[in-house]
Enzyme design. Structure first.
Site, short mmCIF file in Angstrom:
data_model
loop_
_atom_site.label_atom_id
_atom_site.label_comp_id
_atom_site.label_asym_id
_atom_site.label_seq_id
_atom_site.Cartn_x
_atom_site.Cartn_y
_atom_site.Cartn_z
N ASP A 49 2.05 0.40 1.34
CA ASP A 49 0.60 0.24 1.31
C ASP A 49 -0.15 1.50 1.72
O ASP A 49 -1.20 1.81 1.20
CB ASP A 49 0.18 -0.94 2.19
CG ASP A 49 0.56 -0.71 3.65
OD1 ASP A 49 1.56 0.00 3.88
OD2 ASP A 49 -0.13 -1.22 4.53
N LYS A 50 0.41 2.27 2.68
CA LYS A 50 -0.30 3.47 3.14
C LYS A 50 -0.37 4.52 2.03
O LYS A 50 -1.40 5.13 1.80
CB LYS A 50 0.41 4.05 4.36
CG LYS A 50 0.31 3.17 5.60
CD LYS A 50 -1.13 3.07 6.06
CE LYS A 50 -1.26 2.16 7.26
NZ LYS A 50 -0.99 0.76 6.95
#
Length: 497
Positions: A472-473
């Site tokens: 996700d980052k």
């Protein structure tokens, strides 16, 4: 989560231990693997009001059931008096005169809406590091929550600190402000590992092979088992120690009492409802708190992975607004985050209201998710269990057939037993668990050299089937970079125009 009450039955306990004696302790071993069966065998079901033990059943979407057998504890005012005497000796927290003791010996129990109920004794049990207390109003056990549920925002601004007796009475129920990690010594871990069903089967197989003169093969399997057990225990012990060091809580905090005076106390003595002062030089937070005055700049990378500091502002005092930790995250200081800098107007202090401590904080929830991960359905693991069950059925059929034919032929009883049982060890491979343990150990070492740490070693066996990974980052930063490039391109076009 379903909770059922049980109490000890002398007749059932006597009958159970008689059966354990007759089976040579084998039944006790089976009851050790399934503790809820031991509870059924020695206790009778009763109402929760009369229960001495509880059986907590967790049902995960109808696919997995997990059982927890917990002992009920009774907290009384004597516990509070004992802690009070210790506090007066170890911490300078304001001494309390003897004529006020009767006012102190009351426990403060809280379930929701910041309503604390006073009582002289309370029945509790702990499950997955959370405390559940008996609620007389609802006649059931309820989880003891922090001060962040169904509470108006104006409530936090109206508080002026807690008196000493209230701080200690809440500390009895909530516990110390520490994230507890269950630690077991080397002997306990070794004993539990040896009692694993696979290793018990291996021990049975090795003894059988020694009686059948299979010395070399039995010694090889025995050495593999000893190596696998040792490696597994050492790895578990190391992971426990590392996790304990990660969550170990040290240091002091400035707590504002009901008179408005600030006192330095150990962080383990903080309770929900305390008002703490955030130092201008910054600190590491050991509790969840709501900012009620001043501004703070925080580093939340420990919890969220975000490397950019976050600015926190005071919570607005509105009576018609109910506090929501998700919605009011910009006003909440989470446990485990680091205060880099504070900002305040004039001589006004930067104050925060403590809402959660210990295992119910944001960091505590993260540690509990590591300690108690939900069961995962891996098709590989399901198929492996089916494979073992299929082999076990074949082994049982072969065992019965060999037993019957040998008896009809009039073979020696000792030879019948050895050859029939040896068939089971041939069909079900006893070296399988040792080989899997050794394989996981070397896989973990290879991952560790690449700075990849695995908290669930059994997942390594199915990692080769993964064909998609999501980060996700990386996705978030790629989106932000794309938006920034678009903005720069738009500005460039306007300037050139």
């Amino acid at each position: 989560m379903k909770v059922c009450g049980y109490r000890r039955s002398l007749m059932r306990t006597g009958f159970c231990w008689a059966c354990i004696f007759l089976t040579g302790g084998l039944l006790r071993l089976v009851l050790h693997w399934w503790r809820h069966l031991y509870l059924y065998a020695t206790c009778s079901q009763c109402s929760l009001e009369e229960a001495e033990q509880v059986l907590v059943t967790e049902d995960y979407q109808g696919k997995h059931k997990m059982y927890h057998v917990k002992q009920i504890q009774v907290l009384t005012s004597s516990n509070l008096k004992t802690l009070l005497e210790k506090e007066q000796q170890s911490i300078e927290r304001t001494h309390i005169e003897c004529d006020h003791v009767e006012n102190v010996l009351q426990l403060s129990v809280h379930f929701t809406s910041a309503q604390f109920k006073k009582c002289s004794s309370i029945r509790i049990f702990r499950c997955k590091q959370l405390v559940y207390a008996w609620n007389n109003n609802t006649n059931r056990f309820q989880r003891i929550n922090g001060l962040d549920l169904n509470i108006p925002c104006s409530y936090y601004h109206q508080q002026r600190g807690l008196p000493v007796h209230e701080q200690i009475s809440r500390r009895i129920v909530f516990g110390d402000n520490e994230i507890t990690v269950p630690l077991r010594d080397f002997k306990t871990l070794l004993f539990l590992e040896v009692l694993n069903p696979f290793y018990v089967f291996q021990l049975f197989s090795v003894i059988l092979w020694f009686t059948y003169d299979y010395y070399y093969y039995a010694c090889v399997i025995l050495l593999m088992s000893v190596f696998g057990i040792t490696v597994s225990v050492l790895q578990t012990k190391k992971n426990q120690d590392v996790l304990q060091k990660t969550v170990y809580n040290t240091g002091n905090a400035w707590v504002v009492d009901h008179k408005g005076l600030s006192k330095e106390l150990p962080t383990r003595a903080i309770v929900p409802g305390d008002i703490i002062e955030i130092p201008s030089s910054g600190c590491t937070l050991h509790c969840d708190a709501i900012l009620i005055s001043g501004n703070c700049i925080l580093d939340e990378s420990m919890l969220t992975g975000e490397s950019v500091p976050v600015t926190k502002t005071p919570l607005p005092s509105k009576r018609d607004m109910i506090f929501d930790k998700t919605e009011h995250a910009r006003h909440t200081l989470f446990c485990g985050t680091k205060v880099i800098q504070t900002r305040y107007i004039g001589s006004k202090k930067v104050l925060a209201f403590v809402i959660n401590t210990g295992n119910i904080t944001a960091k505590g929830e993260l540690i509990r998710s590591i300690l108690y991960p939900p069961p995962v359905d891996y098709k590989f693991e399901q198929d492996s269990y089916k494979f073992i069950q299929f082999l076990a059925i074949i082994a049982c059929v072969g065992f019965i057939y060999t037993l019957v034919t040998k008896i009809l032929r009039g073979t020696d009883p000792v030879k019948i037993a050895v050859e029939s049982l040896d068939l089971i060890t041939i069909v079900v491979p006893p070296a399988l668990p040792a080989a899997m343990t050794v394989g996981r150990f070397y896989a973990q070492k290879r991952l560790k050299t690449s700075e990849i740490f695995c908290i669930s070693p059994r997942s390594i066996n199915v990692a080769g089937s993964i064909n998609c990974c999501c980060f996700d980052k990386i996705l978030k930063y790629s989106i932000l970079r794309e938006r920034r490039e678009r903005a720069i391109l738009a500005v460039t076009k306007k300037v050139s125009a």
